[in-house]
Scaffold this active site. Sequence first.
Site, PDB file in Angstrom:
ATOM      1  N   GLU A 151       0.823  -1.121   0.066  1.00  0.00           N
ATOM      2  CA  GLU A 151       0.075  -0.048  -0.043  1.00  0.00           C
ATOM      3  C   GLU A 151       0.983   1.267   0.052  1.00  0.00           C
ATOM      4  OE1 GLU A 151      -2.779  -0.354   2.972  1.00  0.00           O
ATOM      5  OE2 GLU A 151      -4.361  -1.495   1.694  1.00  0.00           O
ATOM      6  N   GLU A 310      -6.433  -8.044  -1.031  1.00  0.00           N
ATOM      7  CA  GLU A 310      -6.636  -7.894   0.547  1.00  0.00           C
ATOM      8  C   GLU A 310      -8.266  -7.520   0.793  1.00  0.00           C
ATOM      9  OE1 GLU A 310      -4.867  -5.339   3.176  1.00  0.00           O
ATOM     10  OE2 GLU A 310      -2.902  -5.977   2.433  1.00  0.00           O
TER      11      GLU A 310
HETATM   12  C1  GLA Z   1      -4.036  -2.756   4.798  1.00  0.00           C
HETATM   13  C2  GLA Z   1      -2.884  -3.212   4.734  1.00  0.00           C
HETATM   14  C3  GLA Z   1      -2.532  -4.778   5.712  1.00  0.00           C
HETATM   15  C4  GLA Z   1      -3.552  -4.363   7.088  1.00  0.00           C
HETATM   16  C5  GLA Z   1      -4.836  -4.021   6.630  1.00  0.00           C
HETATM   17  C6  GLA Z   1      -5.998  -3.807   7.557  1.00  0.00           C
HETATM   18  O1  GLA Z   1      -4.718  -3.100   3.648  1.00  0.00           O
HETATM   19  O2  GLA Z   1      -2.016  -3.493   3.667  1.00  0.00           O
HETATM   20  O3  GLA Z   1      -1.433  -4.626   6.129  1.00  0.00           O
HETATM   21  O4  GLA Z   1      -3.000  -3.216   7.749  1.00  0.00           O
HETATM   22  O5  GLA Z   1      -4.852  -2.824   5.598  1.00  0.00           O
HETATM   23  O6  GLA Z   1      -7.217  -3.524   7.158  1.00  0.00           O
END
Ligand code: GLA
Length: 672
Positions: A151, A310
């Site tokens: 991210e 995710e």
């Molecule tokens: C983000 C991050 C993860 C985690 C999630 C929790 O998407 O990439 O490492 O912290 O949030 O929602």
Amino acid sequence: MIESEKVTKILFGGDYNPEQWPEEVWAQDMRLLKEAHIDVVTLNVFSWALLQPSEDVYDFSMLDRIMELVRKNGFKVCLATSTAAHPAWMARKYPDILRTEKNGMRRKFGSRHNSCPNSESYRRFAALLVEKLAARYRDHENIVCWHISNEFGGECYCENCERKFREWVKRKYGTIENVNKAWNMNFWSHTLYDFEDIVTPDLRSEEFDWDGLRTNFQGISLDYARFNSDSILECFNLEKEILRKYTPDIPVTTNLMGLYRCLDYQKWARDMDFISWDNYPAYNAMPFEPALSHDLMRGLKQGKPFALMEQTASVSNWHLYCKQKRPGMMRLLSYQAVAHGADSVMFFQMRRSIGACEKYHGAIIDHVGTSDTRVFREITELGEELETLRDATLGARTNAKVCIVFDWDNWWATELSAGPSRSLSYVEQIKAYYHALWRRHISVDFVGVTDDLAKYSMVIAPMIYMCKNGFDTKVREYVKAGGVFVATTFSGYVEDHDLVVLGGYPGKLRDILGIWVEELDALPPDEQNHFIYKDREYPAGILCDVIHTEGAKAQASFEDDYYAGYPALTKNTYGKGCAYYVGTLSNDDFYSDYLWNICTEHGIKPVLECDEDVEVTERSSEKGRYLFVLNHSNEEKQITSPGSVTDIMNGTEYAAGDTISLKEKDVKILRS
Ligand code: GLA
Ligand code: ZN
């Protein structure tokens, strides 16, 4: 997405952090993850501190054991590079890696995504680590992709960045005279004499005194936003080039965040092998919102399928309220991603951690540590179902006839703008037009200003405030050749540097739209005007244009105030096509009725006509046409079968005209 013979079904899995656990737990994990039909794990997302405990020491022993463990147990791996959070020793020894906030505050060690993208130390250590990772694991045949950092995002205003910004500006403009012109520096005695006079536009300089978004010099701040996105992209590319050298056949991605402001994802996408993104809709998000983000992400690579990297199985710790996804919801949102182009269904995280801020984030294995939970059962059922689908939907494309233009420069420029209204939001306008089409089951692609328009029957460009070089020419040709173009208020005002285009609004779009906007009236939130469109009265607010037609025909006029009787909506016939203009903001019903009428007029059909709570999309490939039907409501819903179709989850066949029932939150994938 991952076009590889290693991927033969929708990938199912996600972030796995065994380094947070004693090794006795690993064996249990393997058993439970197999029981849940997990087939891919994302490893090594935040392990830099373990992999490199000091400047000269690298230690891959734990990662070796983890890699071996998952290989032995038959899992595929999405291997991350661990560069999203730097180790403590690095911050102590090389403080230039620490980011500086917009208010000038240099950060200490802590949190994550905390490195200055322009720090030479950060880049050097990141490259060294990636080199070692790639060399070490290059022959692991179960790696399906590289996952760079995590991210990417944020901004930095430190001295490294300031120096690099000067170089970036110099490359872009060549001479300081050009910079002065582009940023309109005769205003407020800002004339720069030398590139050294350039400073970061933060709270210590141009953004002083505003609400943290708006700025004194939009041209500078806009270029800084572009520079910041480019700087972080350089970090991505630095790692990518190293990975390429060792593993030219393993695709490289990084997980994006949908409607994320700081990075120009359209520019990023050109450098990514495939798009992956993390979907965390708020507990009270409307069903169209994740749909929009999926479509935006799919559009980054001109419609190629993407990876859902995710989502949460149950709750997100960082939301205002950790409201559980109700039974059926996780499955529904997973299929919604697939319906919009995902070829994977992945989660953060496999096992719920015991400490720090994500200990209350959802996971497949909960703190109880067994498979005896609602969430685990729902995951397992979905895992089984995805196995039965095999490769049916992999690689299938969406064939939308309508596109919405989305542009990060426009997002930045409209938000930085001092005026015309604090209530104006680029993203809210995009949402309003998207929602109108979503409600009517009309498929939408998102395109950037440089994408090809010719294949669309209708192009909607909400609030295209900045009409960038060449965009008007493209639209002009598109409409002349028979296209349908829809534009809205606050469009065409400025060119690429946020300098106003002289000669009347909407600037270079004026001839295409056949109107001249003489004034722009920004109404406070408690004031409204009205207009009557096809015998129905709708509210007009936030912005109302005072429009003169120059060839266009008025389709509705304002009812009140000094511009009563002036057009609110216009239509201009231009070449073989036509251009519509909405000279105000209205409510959801208006956008829906309006766009539906335009679609009907131009023969643009919905995927299926059915209830508004039922979402329908279509993906097709040489394997077949798949109609995805998603019941977002809490009641049973019916649709009418559009032809002879087979439910690919259970083999049931339906003939044209048959009624197909969906229980609450249920999903069907119908092949025709
Ligand atoms: C983000 C991050 C993860 C985690 C999630 C929790 O998407 O990439 O490492 O912290 O949030 O929602
Ligand atoms: Zn910096």
